[in-house]
Motif scaffolding. Structure first.
Motif, mmCIF file in Angstrom:
data_model
loop_
_atom_site.group_PDB
_atom_site.id
_atom_site.type_symbol
_atom_site.label_atom_id
_atom_site.label_comp_id
_atom_site.label_asym_id
_atom_site.label_seq_id
_atom_site.Cartn_x
_atom_site.Cartn_y
_atom_site.Cartn_z
ATOM 1 N N VAL A 182 0.858 -1.191 0.000
ATOM 2 C CA VAL A 182 0.000 0.000 0.000
ATOM 3 C C VAL A 182 0.890 1.237 0.000
ATOM 4 C CG1 VAL A 182 -1.764 1.305 1.247
ATOM 5 C CG2 VAL A 182 -1.849 -1.208 1.207
ATOM 6 N N ARG A 183 0.636 2.145 -0.907
ATOM 7 C CA ARG A 183 1.382 3.403 -0.970
ATOM 8 C C ARG A 183 0.460 4.566 -0.631
ATOM 9 N NH1 ARG A 183 4.707 0.664 -0.220
ATOM 10 N NH2 ARG A 183 6.441 -0.085 -1.511
ATOM 11 N N LEU A 184 0.957 5.490 0.200
ATOM 12 C CA LEU A 184 0.182 6.648 0.638
ATOM 13 C C LEU A 184 0.891 7.926 0.211
ATOM 14 C CD1 LEU A 184 -0.666 5.512 4.314
ATOM 15 C CD2 LEU A 184 -2.048 5.195 2.240
ATOM 16 N N ASP A 185 0.159 8.826 -0.409
ATOM 17 C CA ASP A 185 0.690 10.130 -0.823
ATOM 18 C C ASP A 185 0.047 11.193 0.058
ATOM 19 O OD1 ASP A 185 1.296 12.565 -1.956
ATOM 20 O OD2 ASP A 185 0.926 11.924 -4.014
ATOM 21 N N PRO A 186 0.767 11.690 1.086
ATOM 22 C CA PRO A 186 0.156 12.646 2.017
ATOM 23 C C PRO A 186 -0.140 14.007 1.403
ATOM 24 C CG PRO A 186 2.487 12.349 2.507
ATOM 25 C CD PRO A 186 2.139 11.342 1.462
ATOM 26 N N VAL A 187 0.514 14.358 0.315
ATOM 27 C CA VAL A 187 0.262 15.650 -0.322
ATOM 28 C C VAL A 187 -1.111 15.650 -0.980
ATOM 29 C CG1 VAL A 187 1.028 17.286 -2.075
ATOM 30 C CG2 VAL A 187 2.721 16.087 -0.654
ATOM 31 N N ARG A 188 -1.391 14.623 -1.743
ATOM 32 C CA ARG A 188 -2.684 14.527 -2.439
ATOM 33 C C ARG A 188 -3.735 13.772 -1.623
ATOM 34 N NH1 ARG A 188 -1.931 11.802 -8.027
ATOM 35 N NH2 ARG A 188 -0.354 10.573 -6.922
ATOM 36 N N ARG A 189 -3.322 13.194 -0.507
ATOM 37 C CA ARG A 189 -4.180 12.286 0.265
ATOM 38 C C ARG A 189 -4.706 11.191 -0.665
ATOM 39 N NH1 ARG A 189 -6.468 17.265 2.216
ATOM 40 N NH2 ARG A 189 -5.563 17.882 4.228
ATOM 41 N N ALA A 190 -3.769 10.551 -1.309
ATOM 42 C CA ALA A 190 -4.110 9.542 -2.304
ATOM 43 C C ALA A 190 -3.472 8.206 -1.941
ATOM 44 C CB ALA A 190 -3.654 9.980 -3.695
ATOM 45 N N VAL A 191 -4.088 7.136 -2.449
ATOM 46 C CA VAL A 191 -3.683 5.768 -2.125
ATOM 47 C C VAL A 191 -3.490 4.986 -3.419
ATOM 48 C CG1 VAL A 191 -4.271 3.684 -0.814
ATOM 49 C CG2 VAL A 191 -5.127 5.917 -0.050
ATOM 50 N N ARG A 192 -2.463 4.128 -3.413
ATOM 51 C CA ARG A 192 -2.204 3.285 -4.580
ATOM 52 C C ARG A 192 -1.782 1.897 -4.084
ATOM 53 N NH1 ARG A 192 -0.351 3.840 -10.122
ATOM 54 N NH2 ARG A 192 -0.690 1.734 -10.965
ATOM 55 N N PHE A 193 -2.287 0.844 -4.733
ATOM 56 C CA PHE A 193 -1.887 -0.522 -4.418
ATOM 57 C C PHE A 193 -0.870 -0.986 -5.458
ATOM 58 C CE2 PHE A 193 -6.427 -1.501 -2.678
ATOM 59 C CZ PHE A 193 -6.185 -0.677 -1.594
ATOM 60 N N GLU A 194 0.205 -1.597 -4.997
ATOM 61 C CA GLU A 194 1.207 -2.136 -5.908
ATOM 62 C C GLU A 194 0.931 -3.590 -6.260
ATOM 63 O OE1 GLU A 194 4.895 -1.498 -3.896
ATOM 64 O OE2 GLU A 194 5.161 0.486 -4.806
ATOM 65 N N LEU A 195 -0.116 -4.162 -5.703
ATOM 66 C CA LEU A 195 -0.430 -5.566 -5.914
ATOM 67 C C LEU A 195 -1.885 -5.716 -6.352
ATOM 68 C CD1 LEU A 195 0.512 -8.556 -5.570
ATOM 69 C CD2 LEU A 195 -0.411 -8.429 -3.239
ATOM 70 N N PRO A 196 -2.139 -6.194 -7.565
ATOM 71 C CA PRO A 196 -3.532 -6.432 -7.989
ATOM 72 C C PRO A 196 -4.199 -7.445 -7.064
ATOM 73 C CG PRO A 196 -2.042 -6.496 -9.875
ATOM 74 C CD PRO A 196 -1.173 -6.469 -8.651
ATOM 75 N N GLY A 197 -5.454 -7.194 -6.745
ATOM 76 C CA GLY A 197 -6.193 -8.081 -5.859
ATOM 77 C C GLY A 197 -6.107 -7.703 -4.404
ATOM 78 N N LEU A 198 -5.239 -6.737 -4.073
ATOM 79 C CA LEU A 198 -5.125 -6.275 -2.688
ATOM 80 C C LEU A 198 -6.402 -5.539 -2.294
ATOM 81 C CD1 LEU A 198 -2.636 -6.301 -0.639
ATOM 82 C CD2 LEU A 198 -2.498 -3.850 -1.129
ATOM 83 N N GLU A 199 -6.785 -5.631 -1.029
ATOM 84 C CA GLU A 199 -7.937 -4.888 -0.530
ATOM 85 C C GLU A 199 -7.710 -4.511 0.925
ATOM 86 O OE1 GLU A 199 -10.953 -8.353 0.939
ATOM 87 O OE2 GLU A 199 -10.828 -8.031 -1.229
ATOM 88 N N ILE A 200 -8.288 -3.394 1.319
ATOM 89 C CA ILE A 200 -8.192 -2.929 2.701
ATOM 90 C C ILE A 200 -9.506 -3.215 3.410
ATOM 91 C CG2 ILE A 200 -7.984 -0.896 4.186
ATOM 92 C CD1 ILE A 200 -6.117 0.319 2.110
ATOM 93 N N ASN A 201 -9.401 -3.764 4.600
ATOM 94 C CA ASN A 201 -10.549 -4.046 5.456
ATOM 95 C C ASN A 201 -10.196 -3.527 6.843
ATOM 96 O OD1 ASN A 201 -12.400 -5.242 7.245
ATOM 97 N ND2 ASN A 201 -12.621 -7.074 5.996
ATOM 98 N N VAL A 202 -10.983 -2.585 7.367
ATOM 99 C CA VAL A 202 -10.637 -1.956 8.648
ATOM 100 C C VAL A 202 -11.432 -2.542 9.815
ATOM 101 C CG1 VAL A 202 -9.870 0.202 7.583
ATOM 102 C CG2 VAL A 202 -12.274 -0.060 8.239
ATOM 103 N N ASN A 203 -11.855 -3.790 9.694
ATOM 104 C CA ASN A 203 -12.631 -4.405 10.763
ATOM 105 C C ASN A 203 -11.913 -4.391 12.107
ATOM 106 O OD1 ASN A 203 -14.731 -4.936 9.079
ATOM 107 N ND2 ASN A 203 -14.406 -7.146 8.939
ATOM 108 N N SER A 204 -10.591 -4.508 12.105
ATOM 109 C CA SER A 204 -9.857 -4.593 13.363
ATOM 110 C C SER A 204 -9.438 -3.244 13.920
ATOM 111 C CB SER A 204 -8.620 -5.480 13.181
ATOM 112 O OG SER A 204 -7.812 -5.015 12.122
#
Length: 362
Positions: A182-204
């Motif tokens: 997971v890549r985070l760009d704090p200037v643009r507040r943007a997110v990029r995944f370097e791995l296809p199929g990756l997903e974020i789940n914030v259940n925890s």
């Protein structure tokens, strides 16, 4: 015919066990309302009798994030204004709409669909939450990883139907997991995944985050003395329990062998508490127990503890760190608490039929 004679320990391995254990957090608070402990520091020097005569607890509840949220407000005997409390509950519902992975319109779903193809700008507070996840992932040696959803699915816990996957299935799921992608760009507040199929789940971390945001709203409206929990497993206390006449709010760590007893009682003074364990979601295969808390580094269910509880300054921290502590075990949690000196962990294990608690940090 099935054997109907079960020991107390066998009974406590099932759903009733965590139900009783979770309830002990709530009952500890209930007991304080009418019978403050001598060890608790009195608020303003008032006697318990004076406090109970002047104040009462107003409780609001709301179903959200697959659990019941409850807010307890200390109010004067003649006060019935619930506007701020209702606004806090409304905020929890809005956050669920943003963070859920079970509703197609959520912002997190949109992020997961697009981030492997391009940078995706997200709402500022959501980006701040993802930055928190990034720091917690590093501090927990990868034990907290919000990309671990594929592992829960392959073990059947996504639908609460546990199954034993093959080694190749586990390897395939692990190939889709890793916050380091997971890549985070704090200037643009943007997110990029370097791995296809990756997903974020914030259940925890999501329940704790919702409690913190609700707390910000209450503070902004001048509400100072309250306790709020999400599903009883994550609890945030602010200010004083005026009804009991004490500073802070009491919460108990239940004894899993005998839930009528508590292993410890904590006073939360502007702090949060969260408990993680595998008491309700597990299955057994050939005499081995497999719980729903998966170590994202190995793809295997964590084991060795009954529960891990963490006290931290914020509910989001406590929520995430309790999961990580359950995965890391006692020694790993010692390292974690050195990195996070504001956190205290209480690790509960069962040894020869007796529950034992180890306090780490603090």
């Amino acid at each position: 015919m099935a054997d109907l004679h079960h020991s107390r320990r066998d009974f406590l391995r099932g759903k009733a066990a965590l139900s009783e254990a979770a309830g002990a957090i709530e009952s500890a608070v209930d007991a304080v309302l009418g019978d403050p402990t001598p060890a608790a520091r009195l608020a303003g020097g008032q006697s318990p009798e004076t406090a109970r005569a002047a104040w009462r607890v107003l409780t609001l509840t709301r179903r959200a994030m697959a659990c019941d949220f409850a807010l307890r407000l200390c109010v004067s005997r003649d006060q019935n204004d619930t506007a701020a409390g209702m606004a806090a509950m409304d905020l929890v519902e809005r956050l669920e709409d943003q963070l859920t992975i079970y509703r197609d319109q959520s912002e997190l779903i949109a992020l997961n669909r697009r981030a492997a193809e391009d940078w995706v700008e997200v709402e500022p507070r959501l980006f701040a939450l993802l930055e928190t996840c990034d720091r917690l992932h590093r501090d927990t040696e990868g034990a907290f990883d919000p990309t671990g959803g594929p592992l829960s699915r392959v073990w059947g816990f996504h639908r609460r139907e546990g199954r034993l996957p093959s080694p190749s299935e586990i390897d395939a799921a692990r190939g889709l997991v890793g916050w380091n992608h997971v890549r985070l760009d704090p200037v643009r507040r943007a997110v990029r995944f370097e791995l296809p199929g990756l997903e974020i789940n914030v259940n925890s971390i999501g329940k704790g985050y919702a409690l913190d945001r609700a707390g910000e709203l209450l503070a902004g409206r001048g509400v100072t003395d309250w306790m709020m929990h999400g599903g009883r497993s994550t609890l945030l206390g602010r200010g004083r329990n005026l009804v009991a006449g004490i500073n802070g709010w009491l919460a108990g760590i239940p004894n899993p062998v005998d839930p009528s007893q508590r292993l410890d009682v904590l006073t939360l003074e502007d702090q949060a508490l969260s408990t993680s364990g595998a008491g309700t979601q597990f299955f057994e295969h050939e005499g081995r127990r497999y719980g729903h808390v998966i170590d994202p580094r190995t793809g295997q269910p964590a084991e060795g503890l009954w529960s891990a509880s963490v006290v931290a300054p914020t509910a989001a921290e406590a929520d995430a760190l309790s999961t990580a502590a359950y995965v890391l075990g006692v020694e790993g949690t010692r390292r974690l608490c050195r990195r996070r000196p504001g956190a205290t962990a209480l690790m509960v294990g069962i040894d020869d039929g007796d529950a034992r608690i180890v306090r780490v940090g603090g």
